[in-house]
Design a protein around this motif. Structure first.
Motif, PDB file in Angstrom:
ATOM      1  N   LYS A  29      32.135  -8.465  16.777  1.00  0.00           N
ATOM      2  CA  LYS A  29      30.932  -8.684  17.602  1.00  0.00           C
ATOM      3  C   LYS A  29      30.789 -10.148  18.040  1.00  0.00           C
ATOM      4  O   LYS A  29      30.065 -10.440  18.990  1.00  0.00           O
ATOM      5  N   GLU A  57      22.473  -8.409  22.791  1.00  0.00           N
ATOM      6  CA  GLU A  57      23.236  -9.633  22.529  1.00  0.00           C
ATOM      7  C   GLU A  57      22.310 -10.709  21.987  1.00  0.00           C
ATOM      8  O   GLU A  57      21.235 -10.935  22.537  1.00  0.00           O
ATOM      9  N   ARG A 106      26.675 -14.548  19.901  1.00  0.00           N
ATOM     10  CA  ARG A 106      27.188 -15.841  20.378  1.00  0.00           C
ATOM     11  C   ARG A 106      26.401 -16.933  19.706  1.00  0.00           C
ATOM     12  O   ARG A 106      25.395 -16.675  19.034  1.00  0.00           O
ATOM     13  N   GLU A 121      25.279  -5.681  19.765  1.00  0.00           N
ATOM     14  CA  GLU A 121      26.681  -5.455  20.098  1.00  0.00           C
ATOM     15  C   GLU A 121      27.459  -6.752  20.233  1.00  0.00           C
ATOM     16  O   GLU A 121      28.676  -6.768  20.106  1.00  0.00           O
ATOM     17  N   ARG A 122      26.731  -7.831  20.578  1.00  0.00           N
ATOM     18  CA  ARG A 122      27.442  -9.087  20.805  1.00  0.00           C
ATOM     19  C   ARG A 122      26.670 -10.229  20.161  1.00  0.00           C
ATOM     20  O   ARG A 122      25.436 -10.274  20.247  1.00  0.00           O
ATOM     21  N   ARG A 139      19.618  -9.911  26.396  1.00  0.00           N
ATOM     22  CA  ARG A 139      20.092 -11.010  25.552  1.00  0.00           C
ATOM     23  C   ARG A 139      18.883 -11.781  25.028  1.00  0.00           C
ATOM     24  O   ARG A 139      17.922 -12.013  25.750  1.00  0.00           O
ATOM     25  N   GLN A 164      31.703 -13.135  20.025  1.00  0.00           N
ATOM     26  CA  GLN A 164      32.406 -13.126  21.297  1.00  0.00           C
ATOM     27  C   GLN A 164      33.336 -14.338  21.463  1.00  0.00           C
ATOM     28  O   GLN A 164      33.051 -15.421  20.950  1.00  0.00           O
ATOM     29  N   PRO A 169      33.121 -10.765  27.722  1.00  0.00           N
ATOM     30  CA  PRO A 169      33.062 -11.373  26.386  1.00  0.00           C
ATOM     31  C   PRO A 169      33.171 -12.897  26.471  1.00  0.00           C
ATOM     32  O   PRO A 169      32.569 -13.615  25.669  1.00  0.00           O
TER      33      PRO A 169
END
Ligand code: 5AD
Ligand code: SF4
Length: 455
Positions: free
Chosen positions: A271, A214, A249, A246-247, A167, A273, A419
């Motif tokens: 993607k 992420e 935030r 992939e993610r 991340r 979250q 998630p």
């Protein structure tokens, strides 16, 4: 500011890979405070490496010792002052070793700091990092202070020294224009400014190439982001479009800037979250008005309703301040009531701390420290109960978990995030690596984590 739990409360040593050759001056950097500060420290390291510095994780080996600090509450400042006087002893063994204080506290306290900590060689605020190599050279001769705020500094061209992790936290905007009555941030970090979207996307592409899965976009009021015609929802879509990520935030949004476009983006973009840190601060309209937060409880609850109907599996966390100027028992009761009504998954809770320069510092401190302590214990205990209830309700559910690495406690276990940004622990197997997404079923839960088995 944060999904990173404890970000404000805990001291985090910046984990940057040690680099050195014998001729290079070595810098040691400790970071306090929020996720923004951790990101800033990565920028500081990038700037100093470019200027020929190596990094070390051992203060005793360092030629330059820097503390990147937080001014949000008095307690945070006291801890730094304590740590500074410990580190100052290292100067006894080598007088030419330089000790510097960076960040919000530097900006907040400037003059007082030099008096309280006369051994400081350098004090530099959040907009001065580009000049650090020169400032350190100057500090070799005389104590040096640079706390000029700069309405345009974004460090957009400097690629931070990210740590190796699945991340990464990427700054999207700096500063704050909200001027909540209790908060020192607008004074120490200056006016709001957004980083060009193209720079953010380029940064995220580089992170994706390094196997980061992420990305968390950062800003004091990140959803106030605006660069030319690009608003925050669109920025999220641009970042989500980067292959390999992939993610996505972000933190922290301000309730007043939660536009319907942003809510739609969260609902539609797979993607992005389903987790939102939505600071409320108080459950009482009277206190919210005195704080200058710009919303009422009914507006806030309306927003929570819209979010939950658009994103049914959304997890919510918040920030709460107890004992703000004028907070009476019924205001506090309203905060407890709001916490029950919303049912936050988690919360960061603080005693109100008067900060110099802020509007509320003119009003005074009407709630005793003992009473603040009682109220704090009460909100913490209520939140524990709510968090536990919410986590227990997930028993039997399955989630895709982004694997981070070994669990802190418990041999042979790995840890990752759902998630909803809940910590999930599960048994390690040789084939699972950090960055993988595994499917996990919840078998038991505490207030702070989910115990899972792989399915
Ligand atoms: N006293 C206590 N808590 C504060 N915060 C900001 N300023 C203060 C203060 N003076 C809290 C708010 C904010 C979080 C980052 O820190 O809850 O959302
Ligand atoms: Fe401080 Fe309010 Fe800005 Fe958040 S929105 S950083 S609480 S002034």
């Amino acid at each position: 500011m944060r999904p990173v739990r404890d970000a404000i409360r805990s001291m985090i040593t910046t984990m940057v890979a040690e680099t050195s050759s014998s001729s290079q001056p070595r810098v040691y950097l400790e970071t306090y405070g929020c996720q923004m500060n951790i990101a800033d420290s990565q920028t500081v390291i990038a700037i100093l490496r470019r200027a020929g510095y190596a990094t070390t994780e051992d203060a005793a080996q360092a030629d330059v010792i820097l503390l990147n600090t937080c001014a949000i509450r008095e307690h945070a400042e006291d801890r730094v002052l304590g740590r500074l006087s410990d580190l100052a002893r290292l100067k006894d063994t080598r007088a030419e070793r330089k000790l510097g204080l960076l960040g919000c506290m530097a900006q907040h306290n400037r003059a007082a700091l030099m008096k309280k900590a006369p051994w400081l060689d350098l004090v530099a605020g959040p907009d001065s990092y580009r000049r650090l190599p020169q400032l350190l050279a100057d500090a070799a001769l005389d104590p040096t202070v640079d706390v000029r705020l700069d309405r345009t500094e974004t460090y957009a061209d400097i690629s931070p020294a990210y740590e190796n992790s699945v991340r990464a936290y990427v700054t999207a905007m700096r500063g704050c224009d909200k001027f909540c009555a209790f908060c020192v941030v607008p004074y120490v970090r200056g006016r709001e400014r957004s980083i060009p979207a193209a720079d953010i996307v380029r940064e995220v592409q580089q992170l994706a190439a390094r196997e980061v899965k992420e990305v968390v976009l950062l800003g004091q009021t990140v959803n106030a982001y605006r660069y030319e015609q690009i608003r925050f929802g669109q920025l999220l879509r641009m970042v989500a479009a980067v292959d390999g990520i992939e993610r996505v935030r972000f933190t922290s949004p301000h309730p007043s800037d939660m536009t319907s476009d942003l809510i739609e983006t969260m609902a539609e973009e797979p993607k992005v979250q389903p987790y939102l840190h939505l600071p409320v601060q108080s459950g009482s309209d009277r206190i919210l008005c005195a704080m200058g937060r710009g919303y009422t409880i009914s507006q806030y609850l309306g927003l929570v309703g819209r979010l939950r109907s658009a994103i049914p599996d959304l997890a919510l966390s918040t920030d709460i301040i107890v004992g703000f100027h004028g907070e009476e028992e019924q205001d506090f009761a309203a905060t407890l009531g709001l916490m029950r009504t919303v049912g936050y998954d988690s919360a960061f809770m603080f005693k109100y701390s008067v900060r110099e320069h802020t509007r509320a510092s003119q009003l005074g401190d009407t709630v005793s420290d003992a009473e603040k302590g009682r109220r704090l214990r009460e909100v913490i205990s209520l939140q524990e109960t709510i968090s536990l209830e919410r986590n227990r309700a997930l028993l039997g559910s399955e989630y895709p978990v982004l694997v981070e690495g070994p669990a802190r406690r418990g041999e042979g276990r790995l840890v990752g995030k759902t998630p909803q940004f809940k910590t999930a622990v599960f048994p390690a197997t040789p084939s699972i690596r950090p960055g993988d997404i595994v499917r996990a079923r919840v078998t038991s839960a505490t207030a702070h984590s989910l115990v899972t088995t792989l399915v």
